[in-house]
Write an enzyme that holds these catalytic residues in place. Structure first.
Site, short mmCIF file in Angstrom:
data_model
loop_
_atom_site.label_atom_id
_atom_site.label_comp_id
_atom_site.label_asym_id
_atom_site.label_seq_id
_atom_site.Cartn_x
_atom_site.Cartn_y
_atom_site.Cartn_z
N ASP A 14 -61.87 -107.93 -78.26
CA ASP A 14 -61.68 -108.89 -77.53
C ASP A 14 -60.98 -108.34 -76.00
OD1 ASP A 14 -61.24 -110.18 -79.52
OD2 ASP A 14 -58.86 -108.51 -80.84
N ARG A 95 -47.53 -98.52 -74.69
CA ARG A 95 -47.48 -99.55 -73.97
C ARG A 95 -46.34 -99.62 -72.33
NH1 ARG A 95 -50.46 -99.17 -77.12
NH2 ARG A 95 -51.13 -101.50 -78.57
N ASP A 124 -46.25 -106.09 -79.38
CA ASP A 124 -47.30 -105.17 -78.15
C ASP A 124 -47.22 -106.34 -77.56
OD1 ASP A 124 -47.37 -102.30 -78.99
OD2 ASP A 124 -49.07 -103.69 -80.31
N SER A 175 -56.81 -103.02 -88.38
CA SER A 175 -56.75 -102.92 -86.58
C SER A 175 -55.70 -101.67 -86.73
CB SER A 175 -55.25 -104.00 -86.54
OG SER A 175 -54.74 -103.90 -85.06
N1 ARG Z 1 -45.95 -102.12 -85.87
C1 ARG Z 1 -46.26 -101.28 -84.60
C2 ARG Z 1 -45.15 -101.49 -83.28
O1 ARG Z 1 -45.10 -102.65 -83.07
C3 ARG Z 1 -48.07 -100.66 -84.42
C4 ARG Z 1 -47.87 -101.83 -83.57
C5 ARG Z 1 -49.46 -101.64 -83.33
N2 ARG Z 1 -50.43 -102.30 -82.27
C6 ARG Z 1 -52.12 -102.98 -82.30
N3 ARG Z 1 -51.96 -103.23 -81.56
N4 ARG Z 1 -52.47 -102.50 -83.34
O2 ARG Z 1 -45.56 -100.70 -82.79
#
Ligand code: ARG
Length: 400
Positions: A14, A95, A124, A175
């Site tokens: 991506d 993040r 995210d 993912s």
């Molecule tokens: N659900 C978790 C969070 O919001 C994990 C997110 C993982 N992010 C990803 N782009 N795969 O912190």
């Protein structure tokens, strides 16, 4: 439109496609920024080069492992940070450190916008954008996957057309996001909440049902932060990495959670965080030994609010900063050792000691040496129960 954009670059399909995609859509030059938060995996120099091959005008790799541990993981340990009492905020913590470097790069390279590869369904995107709004409100944000139709099929077609060096078949069926603090997996078969996660989801942890000799580790804490393993002083990133290996080998830290996302969706998430679960278990236990009762009770509420704020993308907020001031102050006497047994997927505290302990054997014991005067208990209960007694008497009096 802005002439330069800094893209949060992972090296995957991506964000590799996003480089050319953003260029084609906006005419802007793309600066790729990859941040090392201890995710391991592919060599970051390879990733840096790939961004250039995909058309980035500049490509930068930042080693943020020490910063991530010191400024993000450490406060999370002190705050016993678990969203929904179970998720140690793996992605939620990384993040904001990535955001800090995106903003710094935007200033260095004279960019007017930052870009990310998130979809519109996750947390995210919120963490990236709200973080940027808080640190650099003048910057714009581009989200090609979410806002300009960069679907997976289109991304693959785009990559083929331009001969981009991306191995689409190497993509995981899940993912994945990972860093020093743990690993997250979603999508694919995991989207059926009834389906047991296949073993191939797991990378940081061994199958906890496989028999092996148990391990035991003594973790030393100073002021609420882990500083040693089995008496060996270690910087936090090394300490966490070593515990990931040792606790991971015992299958510790697998979490299967139906999670409430900020955007309102319930999602099924699989986490592996051997070090995080071990350290948070040990830290909480040491607090029980060293925190005065009312402070401990109040801190539980602060801890929960802290985790929710960070999960919800509000790392850069005055409330988080103020809560951290409280948490830091409360952590001053949280020093000592915790002995933890690692076996069968469980991190079990088996002993703790501290010079700052509030545990008083002379008060607690039922054996010889008891210094607690049991006669005091009677008067205490009489007064403690007085409101109950007065209330009950009234109810009896007025009962029909
Ligand atoms: N659900 C978790 C969070 O919001 C994990 C997110 C993982 N992010 C990803 N782009 N795969 O912190």
């Amino acid at each position: 439109m802005t002439d330069r954009v800094v893209l949060a670059y992972s090296g995957g399909l991506d964000t590799s496609v996003a480089i050319g995609w953003i260029g084609a859509e906006t005419g802007a030059e793309v600066v790729a920024l990859a941040v090392d938060v201890g995710q391991g995996g592919e060599d970051l120099e390879v990733i840096r080069q790939r961004a250039l091959t995909c058309g980035a005008v500049e490509s930068v790799v930042v080693d943020a492992r020490e910063e991530f541990a010191r400024a993000f993981v450490a406060p999370a340990i002190r705050a016993n940070a678990l969203y929904m009492d179970r998720y140690p905020l793996i992605s939620s913590l990384s993040r904001p450190v990535i955001v800090r470097h995106l903003v710094e790069a935007a200033r260095t390279f004279g960019a007017g916008a930052i870009a990310h590869g998130c979809t519109g369904k996750g947390n995210d995107q919120v963490r990236f954008e709200v973080g940027v709004m808080a640190l650099a409100p003048e910057l714009k944000v581009l989200a090609p996957v979410r806002d300009s139709g960069m679907t997976r099929d289109k991304a693959i077609a785009f990559a083929d057309e331009r001969g981009l060096p991306i191995d689409v078949t190497a993509r995981s069926p899940y993912s994945i996001d990972q860093n020093l603090w743990g690993r997250t997996a979603e999508c694919g078969v995991l989207e059926d909440p009834w389906a047991q996660p296949p073993e191939d989801v797991f990378v940081y942890t061994a199958d906890p049902t496989l028999a092996r000799d148990p391990d035991e580790v003594t973790i030393g804490f100073v002021d609420g932060l882990p500083v040693s393993l089995d008496g060996r002083a270690l910087p936090l990133p090394e300490l966490v990495a070593e515990l990931n290996t040792r606790a991971g080998a015992q299958g510790v830290g697998r979490i299967d959670l139906i999670e409430d996302r900020l955007v309102g969706i319930k999602s099924r998430e699989i986490y592996e965080c051997p070090a995080a679960i071990t350290l948070l278990t040990a830290h909480r236990d040491l607090e029980d030994l060293t925190l005065e009762r009312d402070l401990a009770r109040f801190k539980r509420g602060v801890d929960q609010r802290w985790a929710e704020l960070v999960y919800d993308g509000l790392w850069y907020s005055p409330l988080r900063a103020a809560l951290d001031a409280f948490v830091d102050d409360a952590s001053v006497r949280v020093s000592g050792d915790v002995r933890i047994r690692l076996a069968g997927g469980v991190a079990q505290v088996v002993g703790r000691r501290s010079e700052a302990s509030l545990y008083d054997h002379a008060l607690a014991t039922y054996d010889a040496g008891d210094q607690f005067d049991q006669r005091d208990a009677r008067g205490f209960i009489d007064l403690w129960g007085l409101p109950s007694k007065v209330w009950a008497a009234r109810e009896q009096r007025l009962a029909r």
